[in-house]
Design a protein around this motif. Structure first.
Motif, short mmCIF file in Angstrom:
data_model
loop_
_atom_site.label_atom_id
_atom_site.label_comp_id
_atom_site.label_asym_id
_atom_site.label_seq_id
_atom_site.Cartn_x
_atom_site.Cartn_y
_atom_site.Cartn_z
N ILE A 103 0.85 -1.19 0.00
CA ILE A 103 0.00 0.00 0.00
C ILE A 103 0.89 1.24 0.00
N PRO A 104 0.37 2.37 -0.44
CA PRO A 104 1.19 3.59 -0.46
C PRO A 104 1.71 3.94 0.93
N GLY A 105 2.96 4.34 0.99
CA GLY A 105 3.58 4.73 2.25
C GLY A 105 4.39 3.63 2.91
N THR A 106 4.19 2.40 2.48
CA THR A 106 4.98 1.30 3.03
C THR A 106 5.93 0.83 1.94
N GLY A 107 7.07 0.37 2.33
CA GLY A 107 7.99 -0.13 1.32
C GLY A 107 9.43 -0.11 1.77
N THR A 108 10.31 -0.25 0.82
CA THR A 108 11.74 -0.36 1.06
C THR A 108 12.30 0.84 1.80
N TRP A 109 12.04 2.01 1.29
CA TRP A 109 12.60 3.22 1.88
C TRP A 109 12.15 3.40 3.31
N THR A 110 10.87 3.44 3.54
CA THR A 110 10.38 3.72 4.89
C THR A 110 10.70 2.57 5.84
N GLY A 111 10.58 1.34 5.39
CA GLY A 111 10.90 0.20 6.24
C GLY A 111 12.36 0.21 6.68
N ALA A 112 13.26 0.44 5.76
CA ALA A 112 14.69 0.45 6.10
C ALA A 112 15.06 1.66 6.96
N ILE A 113 14.43 2.79 6.71
CA ILE A 113 14.71 3.98 7.52
C ILE A 113 14.22 3.77 8.95
N ILE A 114 13.02 3.25 9.10
CA ILE A 114 12.49 2.99 10.45
C ILE A 114 13.40 2.01 11.19
N ALA A 115 13.78 0.95 10.53
CA ALA A 115 14.65 -0.05 11.17
C ALA A 115 16.01 0.55 11.52
N GLY A 116 16.54 1.40 10.66
CA GLY A 116 17.83 2.04 10.93
C GLY A 116 17.77 2.99 12.11
N VAL A 117 16.70 3.74 12.21
CA VAL A 117 16.54 4.66 13.34
C VAL A 117 16.43 3.87 14.65
N PHE A 118 15.79 2.72 14.60
CA PHE A 118 15.68 1.87 15.78
C PHE A 118 16.96 1.07 16.02
N ASN A 119 17.98 1.31 15.23
CA ASN A 119 19.30 0.72 15.39
C ASN A 119 19.31 -0.80 15.24
N LEU A 120 18.52 -1.30 14.30
CA LEU A 120 18.57 -2.72 13.97
C LEU A 120 19.87 -2.96 13.20
N LYS A 121 20.43 -4.11 13.33
CA LYS A 121 21.68 -4.42 12.61
C LYS A 121 21.42 -4.45 11.10
N PRO A 122 22.39 -3.97 10.30
CA PRO A 122 22.19 -3.89 8.85
C PRO A 122 21.78 -5.21 8.21
N LYS A 123 22.34 -6.33 8.66
CA LYS A 123 21.99 -7.63 8.08
C LYS A 123 20.51 -7.95 8.33
N ARG A 124 20.03 -7.63 9.52
CA ARG A 124 18.62 -7.87 9.84
C ARG A 124 17.71 -6.93 9.05
N ILE A 125 18.16 -5.69 8.90
CA ILE A 125 17.36 -4.73 8.12
C ILE A 125 17.23 -5.24 6.69
N PHE A 126 18.35 -5.58 6.08
CA PHE A 126 18.32 -6.02 4.69
C PHE A 126 17.48 -7.27 4.52
#
Length: 156
Positions: A103-126
């Motif tokens: 759906i609009p607003g969800t996807g690669t960009w927002t999902g990865a940014i949210i996970a990065g801000v929450f300091n998830l490890k890059p391997k888990r984010i990817f």
């Protein structure tokens, strides 16, 4: 000629808000077979996910420590501190589900940014974003092909 259409679809899938959800129909409209359009879109959006997985948290922390974008970083800090416990428990699964819903607003960009801000490890984010992209792309492909065949049957 198919290589050019593959590259166009690949590049379109890297655009925020378009991503895999818009790139697959775009590739099909260019004349690519659905599996090829899916592969091109998945490759392009996965490249973005890889980049964001490694640089989002670094960028957020750099902005916070240098007092750049103070209102944004303070707002994100309040959100992350409020939801830190639940995100650390369900983070990768939540990111997967967030990205997988086309759906609009969800996807690669927002999902990865949210996970990065929450300091998830890059391997888990990817991994979370990539798996979510696979599911989202399959949903878009199946719905897109179903609608195209339905429209062809009505017109012909």
């Amino acid at each position: 000629m198919i290589v050019r259409r593959f590259i166009f679809t690949f590049l379109v899938s890297m655009i925020p808000a378009v991503e895999i959800k818009g790139a697959i129909p775009f590739g099909i409209a260019l004349g690519l077979p659905a599996p090829v359009a899916y592969a091109a879109a998945l490759c392009g959006s996965s490249l973005v996910a890889c980049f964001l997985a490694f640089f989002t948290n670094w960028f957020y922390e750099a902005c916070r420590s240098r007092h750049l974008l103070p209102r944004f970083t303070a707002w994100m800090g309040r959100i992350t501190s409020k939801h830190e416990d639940s995100f650390q428990r369900f983070g990768p699964l939540a990111i997967f589900a967030y990205v997988a819903v086309p759906i609009p607003g969800t996807g690669t960009w927002t999902g990865a940014i949210i996970a990065g801000v929450f300091n998830l490890k890059p391997k888990r984010i990817f991994l979370s974003v990539f798996c979510g992209n696979i599911v989202s792309g399959l949903i878009v492909s199946l719905v897109g092909n179903g609608l195209v065949s339905f429209a062809k049957n009505i017109i012909l």
